[in-house]
Scaffold this motif. Structure first.
Motif, PDB file in Angstrom:
ATOM      1  N   CYS A 142     -17.125 -12.372  11.448  1.00  0.00           N
ATOM      2  CA  CYS A 142     -16.098 -12.429  10.412  1.00  0.00           C
ATOM      3  C   CYS A 142     -15.247 -13.677  10.605  1.00  0.00           C
ATOM      4  CB  CYS A 142     -15.243 -11.165  10.451  1.00  0.00           C
ATOM      5  SG  CYS A 142     -14.247 -11.017  11.941  1.00  0.00           S
ATOM      6  N   VAL A 143     -14.257 -13.874   9.756  1.00  0.00           N
ATOM      7  CA  VAL A 143     -13.448 -15.091   9.815  1.00  0.00           C
ATOM      8  C   VAL A 143     -12.587 -15.179  11.064  1.00  0.00           C
ATOM      9  CG1 VAL A 143     -13.460 -15.477   7.336  1.00  0.00           C
ATOM     10  CG2 VAL A 143     -11.630 -14.125   8.356  1.00  0.00           C
ATOM     11  N   ILE A 144     -12.294 -14.062  11.725  1.00  0.00           N
ATOM     12  CA  ILE A 144     -11.533 -14.108  12.970  1.00  0.00           C
ATOM     13  C   ILE A 144     -12.442 -14.539  14.114  1.00  0.00           C
ATOM     14  CG2 ILE A 144     -10.400 -12.678  14.720  1.00  0.00           C
ATOM     15  CD1 ILE A 144      -9.064 -11.135  12.536  1.00  0.00           C
ATOM     16  N   ALA A 182      -8.724 -24.578   7.399  1.00  0.00           N
ATOM     17  CA  ALA A 182      -7.605 -25.295   6.775  1.00  0.00           C
ATOM     18  C   ALA A 182      -7.551 -25.061   5.265  1.00  0.00           C
ATOM     19  CB  ALA A 182      -7.721 -26.786   7.064  1.00  0.00           C
ATOM     20  N   GLU A 183      -8.634 -24.581   4.685  1.00  0.00           N
ATOM     21  CA  GLU A 183      -8.716 -24.393   3.236  1.00  0.00           C
ATOM     22  C   GLU A 183      -8.417 -22.963   2.791  1.00  0.00           C
ATOM     23  OE1 GLU A 183     -12.651 -25.638   2.221  1.00  0.00           O
ATOM     24  OE2 GLU A 183     -12.440 -27.466   3.403  1.00  0.00           O
ATOM     25  N   ARG A 184      -8.091 -22.084   3.723  1.00  0.00           N
ATOM     26  CA  ARG A 184      -7.863 -20.678   3.364  1.00  0.00           C
ATOM     27  C   ARG A 184      -6.680 -20.510   2.434  1.00  0.00           C
ATOM     28  NH1 ARG A 184      -8.332 -18.727   9.128  1.00  0.00           N
ATOM     29  NH2 ARG A 184     -10.547 -18.463   9.293  1.00  0.00           N
ATOM     30  N   GLN A 195      -4.977 -15.742   4.701  1.00  0.00           N
ATOM     31  CA  GLN A 195      -4.446 -15.982   6.041  1.00  0.00           C
ATOM     32  C   GLN A 195      -3.508 -14.855   6.468  1.00  0.00           C
ATOM     33  OE1 GLN A 195      -5.496 -18.478   8.203  1.00  0.00           O
ATOM     34  NE2 GLN A 195      -4.463 -17.064   9.585  1.00  0.00           N
ATOM     35  N   ARG A 196      -2.687 -14.345   5.538  1.00  0.00           N
ATOM     36  CA  ARG A 196      -1.808 -13.202   5.867  1.00  0.00           C
ATOM     37  C   ARG A 196      -2.632 -11.992   6.269  1.00  0.00           C
ATOM     38  NH1 ARG A 196       1.087 -15.211   1.579  1.00  0.00           N
ATOM     39  NH2 ARG A 196       0.218 -13.731   0.119  1.00  0.00           N
ATOM     40  N   TRP A 215     -19.366  -4.950  -4.187  1.00  0.00           N
ATOM     41  CA  TRP A 215     -18.984  -6.320  -4.558  1.00  0.00           C
ATOM     42  C   TRP A 215     -17.890  -6.352  -5.622  1.00  0.00           C
ATOM     43  CZ3 TRP A 215     -19.178 -10.950  -2.542  1.00  0.00           C
ATOM     44  CH2 TRP A 215     -20.109 -11.212  -1.549  1.00  0.00           C
ATOM     45  N   PRO A 216     -17.971  -5.577  -6.690  1.00  0.00           N
ATOM     46  CA  PRO A 216     -16.920  -5.665  -7.706  1.00  0.00           C
ATOM     47  C   PRO A 216     -15.535  -5.240  -7.201  1.00  0.00           C
ATOM     48  CG  PRO A 216     -18.839  -4.525  -8.581  1.00  0.00           C
ATOM     49  CD  PRO A 216     -19.070  -4.713  -7.115  1.00  0.00           C
ATOM     50  N   LEU A 217     -15.468  -4.327  -6.240  1.00  0.00           N
ATOM     51  CA  LEU A 217     -14.179  -3.783  -5.824  1.00  0.00           C
ATOM     52  C   LEU A 217     -13.640  -4.344  -4.514  1.00  0.00           C
ATOM     53  CD1 LEU A 217     -14.838  -0.037  -6.711  1.00  0.00           C
ATOM     54  CD2 LEU A 217     -13.488  -1.705  -8.023  1.00  0.00           C
ATOM     55  N   PHE A 218     -14.487  -4.879  -3.661  1.00  0.00           N
ATOM     56  CA  PHE A 218     -14.057  -5.248  -2.306  1.00  0.00           C
ATOM     57  C   PHE A 218     -14.386  -6.698  -1.954  1.00  0.00           C
ATOM     58  CE2 PHE A 218     -15.373  -0.664  -2.169  1.00  0.00           C
ATOM     59  CZ  PHE A 218     -14.097  -0.161  -2.321  1.00  0.00           C
ATOM     60  N   GLY A 219     -14.196  -7.599  -2.897  1.00  0.00           N
ATOM     61  CA  GLY A 219     -14.528  -9.011  -2.683  1.00  0.00           C
ATOM     62  C   GLY A 219     -13.822  -9.641  -1.501  1.00  0.00           C
ATOM     63  N   THR A 220     -12.552  -9.326  -1.296  1.00  0.00           N
ATOM     64  CA  THR A 220     -11.832  -9.900  -0.157  1.00  0.00           C
ATOM     65  C   THR A 220     -12.421  -9.407   1.151  1.00  0.00           C
ATOM     66  OG1 THR A 220      -9.815 -10.134  -1.449  1.00  0.00           O
ATOM     67  CG2 THR A 220      -9.564 -10.136   0.942  1.00  0.00           C
ATOM     68  N   GLY A 221     -12.886  -8.177   1.182  1.00  0.00           N
ATOM     69  CA  GLY A 221     -13.561  -7.667   2.372  1.00  0.00           C
ATOM     70  C   GLY A 221     -14.801  -8.488   2.688  1.00  0.00           C
ATOM     71  N   PHE A 222     -15.548  -8.860   1.652  1.00  0.00           N
ATOM     72  CA  PHE A 222     -16.732  -9.694   1.869  1.00  0.00           C
ATOM     73  C   PHE A 222     -16.333 -11.077   2.379  1.00  0.00           C
ATOM     74  CE2 PHE A 222     -18.788  -6.496  -0.739  1.00  0.00           C
ATOM     75  CZ  PHE A 222     -19.997  -6.355  -0.090  1.00  0.00           C
ATOM     76  N   ARG A 223     -15.220 -11.632   1.875  1.00  0.00           N
ATOM     77  CA  ARG A 223     -14.755 -12.930   2.387  1.00  0.00           C
ATOM     78  C   ARG A 223     -14.350 -12.811   3.850  1.00  0.00           C
ATOM     79  NH1 ARG A 223     -11.762 -13.266  -2.304  1.00  0.00           N
ATOM     80  NH2 ARG A 223      -9.784 -13.352  -1.217  1.00  0.00           N
ATOM     81  N   PHE A 224     -13.714 -11.705   4.219  1.00  0.00           N
ATOM     82  CA  PHE A 224     -13.291 -11.509   5.600  1.00  0.00           C
ATOM     83  C   PHE A 224     -14.485 -11.342   6.529  1.00  0.00           C
ATOM     84  CE2 PHE A 224     -12.233  -8.771   9.187  1.00  0.00           C
ATOM     85  CZ  PHE A 224     -11.154  -9.443   9.740  1.00  0.00           C
ATOM     86  N   TYR A 225     -15.413 -10.466   6.156  1.00  0.00           N
ATOM     87  CA  TYR A 225     -16.548 -10.142   7.026  1.00  0.00           C
ATOM     88  C   TYR A 225     -17.679 -11.162   6.970  1.00  0.00           C
ATOM     89  CZ  TYR A 225     -14.501  -5.758   8.448  1.00  0.00           C
ATOM     90  OH  TYR A 225     -13.678  -4.820   9.005  1.00  0.00           O
ATOM     91  N   ARG A 226     -17.700 -11.964   5.956  1.00  0.00           N
ATOM     92  CA  ARG A 226     -18.690 -13.023   5.769  1.00  0.00           C
ATOM     93  C   ARG A 226     -20.096 -12.643   6.196  1.00  0.00           C
ATOM     94  NH1 ARG A 226     -16.270 -18.887   6.116  1.00  0.00           N
ATOM     95  NH2 ARG A 226     -14.671 -18.597   4.530  1.00  0.00           N
ATOM     96  N   ASP A 227     -20.491 -13.042   7.397  1.00  0.00           N
ATOM     97  CA  ASP A 227     -21.869 -12.863   7.847  1.00  0.00           C
ATOM     98  C   ASP A 227     -22.087 -11.606   8.679  1.00  0.00           C
ATOM     99  OD1 ASP A 227     -22.759 -15.183   6.599  1.00  0.00           O
ATOM    100  OD2 ASP A 227     -22.187 -16.433   8.300  1.00  0.00           O
ATOM    101  N   THR A 228     -21.079 -10.749   8.761  1.00  0.00           N
ATOM    102  CA  THR A 228     -21.260  -9.499   9.490  1.00  0.00           C
ATOM    103  C   THR A 228     -22.253  -8.655   8.692  1.00  0.00           C
ATOM    104  OG1 THR A 228     -19.030  -9.596  10.368  1.00  0.00           O
ATOM    105  CG2 THR A 228     -20.096  -7.443  10.372  1.00  0.00           C
TER     106      THR A 228
END
Length: 191
Positions: free
Chosen positions: A8-10, A18-20, A25-26, A119-132
């Motif tokens: 994930c992003v962490i 730098a582009e987040r 970021q919060r 995907w339609p409801l949890f897009g930010t979760g996908f951005r956070f978890y990315r390749d998990t």
């Protein structure tokens, strides 16, 4: 899955830190500090409101949890109660009933979410978890005053419209604002 499986992003630098967006970021900061964060999405003309956790899977290997149909701030507070219960060592599993999430003594129940809604409801979760590879999410469903949950034949229609039946596919789900969200996402994803 173990912590080494988390990409994930962490846990992984994708070269775009730098582009987040400041909101992302919060969220990352909340996960780092508390173990999870909660996002709230307000109701609009064509959509209902919902909120969901991000980070429970990363930190505790517990499913993320989503709620629908109430004021976003109320759902955020309730999901933070769930997060604190997880942090205290309580597990989350399909079909489980939870006390103390709603102040009036009613229980909530954890239901499944069909993959097509993710995907339609949890897009930010996908951005956070990315390749998990996979991160589970459960639907925290609340009852009406008579302790009836969505899907109960005696539940009032207006109650049924506030919370989606995410255990159903969008094709099986009654037409309304929740299927509209899915259809809009589907159209957007094709462009």
């Amino acid at each position: 899955m173990n912590n080494s499986d988390c990409r994930c992003v962490i846990c992984h630098d994708y070269g775009d830190r730098a582009e987040r967006h400041p909101a992302d970021q919060r969220l990352i900061d909340n996960v780092g500090e508390h173990g999870w964060g909660v996002l709230g999405i307000p109701e609009e003309d064509t959509t209902g409101s919902w909120a969901y956790t991000v980070g429970l899977w990363h930190t505790y290997r517990m499913p993320e949890v989503a709620m629908f149909g109430m004021n976003p701030q109320t759902m955020i507070a309730m999901l933070n109660i769930v997060g604190r219960q997880v942090a205290a060592g309580n597990g989350l599993e399909l079909g489980q009933r939870l006390d103390s999430v709603i102040n009036d003594g009613h229980q909530v129940v954890l239901r499944p979410i069909d993959e097509t809604w993710r995907w339609p409801l949890f897009g930010t979760g996908f951005r956070f978890y990315r390749d998990t590879p996979e991160w589970p999410v459960l639907h925290c469903v609340w009852p009406d005053r008579a302790q009836r949950f969505p899907g109960d034949p005696e539940a009032a229609p207006e109650f049924e419209e506030r919370q989606p039946r995410l255990d159903l596919t969008p094709a099986e789900h009654p037409r309304g604002k929740w299927t509209t969200i899915y259809e809009e996402w589907l159209e957007w994803s094709r462009t």
